[in-house]
Scaffold this motif. Structure first.
Motif, PDB file in Angstrom:
ATOM      1  N   ILE A   1      -8.525 -10.801  -1.609  1.00 52.36           N
ATOM      2  CA  ILE A   1      -9.682 -11.664  -1.876  1.00 52.36           C
ATOM      3  C   ILE A   1      -9.303 -13.128  -1.629  1.00 52.36           C
ATOM      4  CG2 ILE A   1     -11.230 -12.483  -3.684  1.00 52.36           C
ATOM      5  CD1 ILE A   1     -11.098  -9.676  -4.865  1.00 52.36           C
TER       6      ILE A   1
ATOM      7  N   SER B   1       0.833  -1.217   0.000  1.00 48.26           N
ATOM      8  CA  SER B   1       0.000   0.000   0.000  1.00 48.26           C
ATOM      9  C   SER B   1       0.856   1.251   0.000  1.00 48.26           C
ATOM     10  CB  SER B   1      -1.052   0.020   1.097  1.00 48.26           C
ATOM     11  OG  SER B   1      -0.587  -0.458   2.264  1.00 48.26           O
TER      12      SER B   1
ATOM     13  N   SER C   1      -2.614  -6.390  -4.564  1.00 50.92           N
ATOM     14  CA  SER C   1      -3.163  -6.302  -3.208  1.00 50.92           C
ATOM     15  C   SER C   1      -4.612  -6.742  -3.185  1.00 50.92           C
ATOM     16  CB  SER C   1      -3.093  -4.867  -2.691  1.00 50.92           C
ATOM     17  OG  SER C   1      -1.784  -4.427  -2.657  1.00 50.92           O
ATOM     18  N   ALA C   2      -5.384  -6.278  -4.187  1.00 50.91           N
ATOM     19  CA  ALA C   2      -6.811  -6.623  -4.199  1.00 50.91           C
ATOM     20  C   ALA C   2      -6.983  -8.127  -4.336  1.00 50.91           C
ATOM     21  CB  ALA C   2      -7.504  -5.893  -5.344  1.00 50.91           C
TER      22      ALA C   2
ATOM     23  N   GLY D   1      -1.838  -2.198  -6.753  1.00 48.31           N
ATOM     24  CA  GLY D   1      -3.260  -2.207  -6.405  1.00 48.31           C
ATOM     25  C   GLY D   1      -3.923  -3.520  -6.753  1.00 48.31           C
ATOM     26  N   LEU D   2      -3.681  -4.007  -7.988  1.00 51.47           N
ATOM     27  CA  LEU D   2      -4.339  -5.248  -8.405  1.00 51.47           C
ATOM     28  C   LEU D   2      -3.839  -6.434  -7.595  1.00 51.47           C
ATOM     29  CD1 LEU D   2      -4.540  -5.025 -12.296  1.00 51.47           C
ATOM     30  CD2 LEU D   2      -6.400  -5.063 -10.683  1.00 51.47           C
TER      31      LEU D   2
ATOM     32  N   LYS E   1      -8.031   3.172   5.436  1.00 55.66           N
ATOM     33  CA  LYS E   1      -8.842   3.196   4.220  1.00 55.66           C
ATOM     34  C   LYS E   1     -10.013   4.161   4.377  1.00 55.66           C
ATOM     35  CE  LYS E   1      -7.208  -1.239   3.582  1.00 55.66           C
ATOM     36  NZ  LYS E   1      -6.698  -1.661   4.890  1.00 55.66           N
TER      37      LYS E   1
END
Lengths: 144, 513
Positions: free
Chosen positions: A136, A67, A131-132, A128-129, B117
């Motif tokens: 999940i 992040s 981490s996402a 970002g991808l 966040k």
């Protein structure tokens, strides 16, 4: 995953990474750019996750690092956009007055702040991808 | 200070704050909270300076990437930001309520996890709304609209361990994405027909050559933006989203999102782009019809709620009805004094309602935080144990009903007056809406002043970080209520005049070219 998958992933992941980096770096010369290249590199990360499994991913993935890198990508983009604040926001001062990235159009070191912005977007999209997708994959359990 | 130099910082500061939040977060909890407060505070300072500058000097145009929006051609090729007085009022409103909501979150959200966040998203939400208010480019508008919408989907579902957060988030996201895609489709149609995305140049092209495509695009815009503003047949997402969201977020949703993403955008598109190219009367009556349905449905549904935040959500729908009524009359009676007053009332009420509904939502948050329930049946006698909170609620409720010494009175009066002059039936509908609204708030107040319930006896007024935003909002409501006609004459009427002066809006960008 099985041995064949793991071995071929070992061979392919660096290739995908290099190709993605190529797309990001040549964003101002060839089709593609920050988003496309970043998504390609993220594909390498996801292949790692799928081929080697979640436990292996957990060892190599650091949430804070990713992040922070995502934030740095955004900050680099914003910083590049602010270089020419003397004239206007997003004024491409590197292209107009140098000192670098103002080479002949068509060469790698041209187009002013565009290569910097492509690198920034690429970094942001990749982190970002990954981490996402990792978040999940780590999601608690199937049942509640 | 020159407004021209500070305008980009309205975007730069929140972007910088949001992007650096993951890094600041590594320094710990205190640093993160201080950072969020500093960033939104700085945005508030920039927003107020910008408002003052626009109020003093008129329309402000800023071009991204160069000095002039025109390239070597004689039409704009760059993204422009264009702020007239209406936009500046919206900027002031967003930065003020955004700052107070962040300060409030320090106390309110401290038991939740994942707050890095949360603060990133709340700053991004503010960024999206500021972008909508300042932009003069249609696609730029869409991008900021999506930034705002996606941040609010995520924030509505922020408490993802509660069933209602997830349910409301999913509902809001599905409905909102469809509405956004309507708007994108409208933009695509206009771009295909006219080949430009700059609002002011598009207005010129539209006036030269009005086509059916433009009308289809307008229909899509109106449909999408009424969705975003929570107008009546499509208000159902709002009634779920507001109770489920954390209270600091429902203050921003009710106070800001539905107005910036709905009312402001609709007004900008109708006045500044479509201006004289379509029949203002027809469009005005379409809006008026939705406004009347919204007024009645929203306020009537508010009366029968037992859930405090759901009541406030329906009341927001009802108040959006008033704003839409003012906007509709402003269009249908375009150019006359009635239309001007109605539009001034709509803008004034937008600002006032942002303050009052933010106040009421924050108070609802305090009650939930202290008592753990939103059910009005369990809240009787709150005035005994939480006197300051109850008193602030009394001010907010009186203002939203439109009691004379408070700010809601002047704005509602302008709307009543103009609607009664324009068409007495509309005036009667507006009065009926207010009757329902009064019933709903009297019901809540009656509960608060009733006999104390056992549950309520343990409650206390909240800590400072939650109390101060409430006090500031209540004071703002009272002070604005003391000078209603001065504010109306000095700010709101000039804002309407600037909005109706489409030529000035166009020539500020095109510069006589």
């Amino acid at each position: 995953m099985g041995l064949i998958v793991k071995t071929s992933a070992r061979a392919i992941i660096p290739l995908i990474g290099i190709f993605g980096a190529y797309i990001v770096m040549h964003g101002h010369l060839t089709p593609g750019g920050g988003f496309q290249g970043g998504a390609t590199i993220a594909g390498a990360g996801i292949l790692f996750l799928v081929a080697f499994g979640l436990d292996e991913m957990r060892k190599h993935y650091n949430k804070n690092l990713y992040s922070a890198l995502e934030g740095i990508g955004g900050l680099a983009f914003l910083g590049a956009a602010m270089l020419g604040m003397g004239v206007a926001f997003f004024y491409n001062t590197l292209w107009h007055n140098g000192p670098f990235f103002n080479g002949k159009p068509g060469t790698l070191l041209s187009a002013g702040f565009l290569p910097i912005m492509n690198l920034a977007v690429g970094l942001k999209v990749f982190t970002g991808l990954v981490s996402a997708l990792t978040a999940i994959a780590l999601y608690r359990r199937w049942k509640s | 200070m020159n407004g021209h130099e500070i305008l980009p910082y309205l975007i730069i500061i929140p972007l910088f704050g949001a992007f650096s939040m993951p890094i600041v977060n590594l320094l710990g909890r205190k640093a993160r909270e201080a950072w969020a407060v500093i960033i939104t505070g700085a945005t508030l300072a920039v927003g107020s300076a910008l408002f003052y500058s626009v109020w003093e000097n008129g329309i402000l145009v800023y071009t991204l990437g160069a000095k002039s929006p025109l390239g070597q051609a004689n039409f704009p090729i760059r993204i422009v930001w264009e702020v007239d007085l209406f936009g500046a009022i919206m900027v002031l409103m967003v930065t003020l309520v955004g700052f107070l909501a962040v300060v409030y979150s320090l106390g309110y959200m401290k038991h939740d996890t994942g707050l890095d966040k949360y603060y990133t998203l709340i700053i991004i939400l503010e960024l999206g709304m500021l972008g909508i208010a300042i932009t003069g480019d249609l696609f730029n508008f869409y991008v900021f609209l999506e930034i705002m919408s996606i941040a609010s989907y995520a924030l509505v579902a922020f408490r993802n361990d509660t069933w209602e957060g997830i349910e409301a988030g999913i509902k809001y996201m599905f409905v909102g994405s469809i509405a956004s895609s309507f708007i994108l489709l409208g933009i695509a149609l206009l771009y295909g027909q006219y080949g430009t995305l700059t609002m002011s140049y598009l207005a010129v092209k539209l006036a030269q050559n009005p086509t059916v495509t433009a009308k289809v695009a307008l229909a899509l815009f109106i449909a999408g933006l009424l969705f975003k503003s929570g107008a009546s047949p499509v208000h159902m997402w709002l009634a779920d989203a507001h109770p489920a969201a954390p209270s600091s977020i429902s203050a921003m949703l009710s106070g800001l999102v539905i107005k910036i993403g709905g009312i402001y955008a609709l007004t900008r598109i109708l006045f500044s782009i479509y201006g004289h190219s379509v029949s203002m009367k027809t469009v005005g009556w379409v809006i008026i019809i939705f406004a009347c349905i919204t007024l009645i449905v929203g306020n009537a549904m508010a009366v029968i709620q037992n859930d405090m935040k759901r009541l406030l959500a329906y009341s927001s729908v009802g108040q959006i009805g008033y704003i839409l009524l003012g906007l509709g009359i402003g269009l249908a009676a375009y150019g006359s004094q009635t239309g001007e007053i109605a539009m001034a009332g709509a803008i004034y009420h937008t600002f006032n309602h942002a303050l009052m509904k933010a106040l009421l939502s924050l108070i609802a948050g305090v009650v939930i935080h202290q008592l753990g329930t939103r059910d009005l049946n369990e809240l009787s006698g709150l005035a005994k144990t939480m006197p300051k909170t109850t008193f602030a609620f009394l001010i907010g409720a009186a203002a939203i009903i439109g009691m004379p010494p408070l700010n809601g009175f002047a704005s509602k009066w302008l709307i009543y007056e103009s609607s009664a002059i324009f068409n007495p039936i509309l005036g009667a509908i507006a009065i009926i809406g207010t009757a329902f609204c009064t019933a709903a708030y009297v019901k809540v107040l009656y509960t608060f002043f009733g006999r104390p319930n056992e549950r309520v006896m343990k409650a206390r007024d909240p800590e400072g970080s939650m109390l101060w935003p409430i006090i500031i909002l209540a004071v703002a409501i009272v002070v604005m209520g003391l000078f209603p006609w001065q504010i109306s004459d000095k700010v709101m009427i000039p804002a309407v005049k600037a909005l109706e002066n489409q030529l000035a809006y166009i020539s500020a960008v095109l510069g006589g070219a």
